[in-house]
Design an enzyme around this catalytic site. Structure first.
Site, PDB file in Angstrom:
ATOM      1  CD  GLU A   1     120.664  28.188  93.596  1.00  0.00           C
ATOM      2  OE1 GLU A   1     119.695  28.004  92.838  1.00  0.00           O
ATOM      3  OE2 GLU A   1     121.816  28.438  93.183  1.00  0.00           O
TER       4      GLU A   1
ATOM      5  CG  HIS B   1     125.434  30.033  88.538  1.00  0.00           C
ATOM      6  ND1 HIS B   1     125.651  30.888  89.577  1.00  0.00           N
ATOM      7  CD2 HIS B   1     124.443  29.178  88.946  1.00  0.00           C
ATOM      8  CE1 HIS B   1     124.829  30.587  90.588  1.00  0.00           C
ATOM      9  NE2 HIS B   1     124.099  29.546  90.225  1.00  0.00           N
TER      10      HIS B   1
HETATM   11 ZN   LIG Z   1     122.450  28.580  91.249  1.00  0.00          ZN
END
Ligand SMILES: [Zn+2]
Length: 259
Positions: free
Chosen positions: A84, A105
């Site tokens: 990412e 997260h």
């Molecule tokens: Zn992520």
């Protein structure tokens, strides 16, 4: 590319700070095995520094590499990168004010990315930066009903950056949150207080109706906190030492890189 000893020293210090930031975000419950933090390159403003693909608590200064705004390594080396990384690349490319990006997260924030009943709000003075309506990135709008939820290419990175539209905190539905700062310390501070703020909001909610800061209160509180970043950073660094999580004593003496 040639660089002066001062430039080398600045880069080494940046790599060290980035490794420390990774460990702080782990120790403070924002990261687990996943999550990444980056900072704009101190010498080349069209690149950023980020760890190779590694659990944040294990990141050493030697793990940090420069990437360009396509998400590619500047050096001709073979190292595994975060899937990412495009989140970081796209935000630096479109917002020159951003000096640091954290993607996590964050466990108490994720429920607020999926709630249809409530949004994350600034409840106390430490979370003034949560003022306004936080953008919530909906990946289904771009990739339909069957994506793997990850910002795994440059196009999704750009779509996330467009959704962010300059906001310091961007929720990502069913996934996590991306937080920016004008410094590494500010991005770390905001990430930790976004997680704490989410916890406080759940607790306030359990008591019934609750009050939020006004926009003016939030903005003034944020101004006041800007001068306190170093105090928080110093405490979080001290926590690392206490827990045996700090980076090796000096750069260059870290464990050799194993790829
Ligand atoms: Zn992520």
């Amino acid at each position: 590319v040639t660089s002066s000893p001062q430039q080398d020293a600045r880069l080494r210090l940046a790599c060290e700070h980035l490794a420390i930031a990774n460990r702080i975000l782990y120790a403070q419950g924002v990261f687990d095995a996943f999550g990444h933090v980056s900072m704009r390159h101190p010498e080349w403003s069209d690149c950023f520094l980020i760890s190779r693909n590694r659990a944040p608590a294990l990141v050493e200064p030697n793990d940090v590499y420069a990437l360009d705004f396509h998400g590619d390594l500047v050096e001709q080396v073979q190292v595994p990168l975060y899937l990412e990384r495009f989140i970081h690349a796209a935000i630096y490319a479109c917002d020159p004010d951003v000096q640091s990006v954290v993607h996590s997260h964050s466990p108490t924030v994720v429920p607020f990315t999926v709630s249809r009943a409530t949004t994350l709000r600034p409840l106390c003075h430490m979370t003034g930066f949560l003022a306004g309506r936080l953008p919530n990135f909906e990946i289904r709008a771009h990739r339909g009903e069957a994506s793997d939820m990850l910002i795994r290419d440059a196009q999704l990175g750009k779509q996330l950056a467009a959704c962010r539209a300059g906001a310091p905190v961007t929720l990502m539905r069913g996934h996590g949150v991306t937080i920016t700062g004008n410094s590494l310390q500010e991005a770390v501070f905001r990430s930790i207080y976004t997680e704490k703020g989410a916890r406080m909001q759940l607790q306030a909610h359990s008591l019934g109706a609750y009050e939020c800061l006004t926009d003016a209160e939030a903005s003034h509180a944020e101004q006041a906190n800007r001068g306190q970043m170093t105090r928080a950073w110093d405490l979080w660094r001290w926590e690392l030492r206490r827990q045996g999580l700090d980076i090796a004593a000096s750069f260059g003496e870290t464990t050799p890189r194993i790829d």
